[in-house]
Design an enzyme around this catalytic site. Structure first.
Site, PDB file in Angstrom:
ATOM      1  N   ARG A 240       0.870  -1.172   0.000  1.00  0.00           N
ATOM      2  CA  ARG A 240       0.000   0.000   0.000  1.00  0.00           C
ATOM      3  C   ARG A 240       0.907   1.221   0.000  1.00  0.00           C
ATOM      4  NH1 ARG A 240      -3.650  -2.616  -1.541  1.00  0.00           N
ATOM      5  NH2 ARG A 240      -5.771  -2.803  -0.689  1.00  0.00           N
ATOM      6  N   GLU A 269      -5.003   7.731  -5.422  1.00  0.00           N
ATOM      7  CA  GLU A 269      -5.038   7.178  -6.784  1.00  0.00           C
ATOM      8  C   GLU A 269      -6.347   7.568  -7.455  1.00  0.00           C
ATOM      9  OE1 GLU A 269      -2.439   3.163  -5.648  1.00  0.00           O
ATOM     10  OE2 GLU A 269      -4.531   2.991  -6.264  1.00  0.00           O
ATOM     11  N   HIS A 288      -1.286   0.666 -10.175  1.00  0.00           N
ATOM     12  CA  HIS A 288      -1.995  -0.273  -9.297  1.00  0.00           C
ATOM     13  C   HIS A 288      -2.624  -1.428 -10.092  1.00  0.00           C
ATOM     14  CE1 HIS A 288      -3.985  -0.464  -5.085  1.00  0.00           C
ATOM     15  NE2 HIS A 288      -3.809  -1.683  -5.570  1.00  0.00           N
TER      16      HIS A 288
END
Length: 328
Positions: A240, A269, A288
């Site tokens: 993370r 994000e 991601h």
């Protein structure tokens, strides 16, 4: 033979990509037991059906608003999250009494393991530096060295860390693992508890961050810890974003202390086009996408949910139950 009927409420977040959307057909495919009848409601997050949610036994979703469940989910027995990270749902004071929150930890190992191995190989070959040179129209033919015998430290040796280690082992790396128990693991040459991290970092060539985000790991890799890495080492974050101090990492890259980094996760994000991250030297950014598969991702998440519904019917312990004290 007694037939049980369950009401299932599925929430798909507005704007979710097709690979993450949960359908009624997928739920029915995940729970194929003759003695279970299903009453399924599928809604978007901007189209709440509070009456149906109040009747539901099970809730399936990701990125959901816990206040909605607190208000309307009194009858829920199980909430299943179609992602692994659950930090946004803590503390679990919104869960109805007796209900459990489960996540989809483990479904990311296949793709994430391959991506993680690729990232370490790219770091060894200096690909972040080559990408920076390309942006600046600069030809730099500095050679890399072989990867055999180098040391990789994998911080977080759950299913994802294991998968990365398994795929790296054929390349002859010396694998050091860190996990909460510190117990040995057949895929690691050494295994240590988190308390020994400071003593391990000075001999690491590649640091792979693959742990959950908890209060203990938030901003763990700060300036102090990053400075313990040898000059010329590299970092890959697949965990993370907030586990690594962004400003400290950028400074280490700009100063040349770290030779390169590959980052797949960020605190906010998507990254805005004004983010300074885009211009950090010797950094590769992936948006991601390291662990999620374009095909079959939701089916794998729902396999965990379906198995838990069947376990609940048999009175057996559930899989992937989130422990609020541990934070995952």
């Amino acid at each position: 033979m007694t037939t049980k009927q369950f009401c299932i409420y599925v929430e798909n977040k507005v704007g979710v990509a097709p690979a993450y959307e949960v359908t009624e057909a997928q739920i029915r495919h995940a729970i194929r037991v003759d003695t279970i009848r299903l009453d399924i409601t599928v809604r978007r997050s901007d189209n709440l059906d509070s009456d149906r949610l109040k009747q539901a036994d099970f809730f399936v979703g990701s990125g959901f608003d816990t206040a909605v469940i607190r208000r309307h989910g009194d009858n829920l027995r199980l909430v299943h999250c179609t992602s692994a990270g659950i930090e946004k749902y803590l503390p679990l004071d919104w869960l109805p009494p007796g209900a459990a929150l489960t996540n989809s930890s483990g479904v990311h190992a296949e793709k994430g393991g391959t991506f993680g191995a690729m990232a370490v190989l790219m770091l060894n070959e200096g690909m972040p530096r080559h990408a920076t040179n390309q942006r600046h129209h600069r030809w730099d033919s500095a050679l890399s060295t072989g990867i055999t015998g180098k040391t990789v430290l994998i911080y977080g040796f759950g299913s994802l860390g294991e998968a990365i280690a398994e795929r790296l082992r054929p390349f002859g790396l010396y694998i050091v693992g860190v996990r909460r128990s510190g117990e040995p693991h057949p895929l690691a040459d050494e295994m240590h508890p988190p308390g020994e991290l400071r003593h391990l970092l000075p001999r690491v060539d590649f640091l792979v961050v693959s742990c959950p985000l908890t209060e203990a790991t938030r901003s763990l890799f700060d300036e102090g810890l990053l400075s313990l890495l040898p000059k010329g080492s590299s970092l890959f974050n697949i965990a993370r974003g907030p586990v690594v101090d962004n400003a400290a990492l950028a400074a280490a890259l700009r100063a040349g202390h770290l030779a390169g980094a590959i980052i797949d996760v960020f605190e906010h994000e998507p990254l805005p086009d004004t983010s300074p991250w885009w211009d950090v030297p010797n950094l590769l950014i992936s948006p991601h996408i390291s662990c999620d598969d374009a095909k079959g991702y939701i089916e794998r998440c729902l396999a965990i949910f379906g198995a838990n519904v069947e376990r609940l019917c048999r009175g057996e312990a559930l899989r992937n139950v989130v422990d609020s004290e541990q934070g995952y």
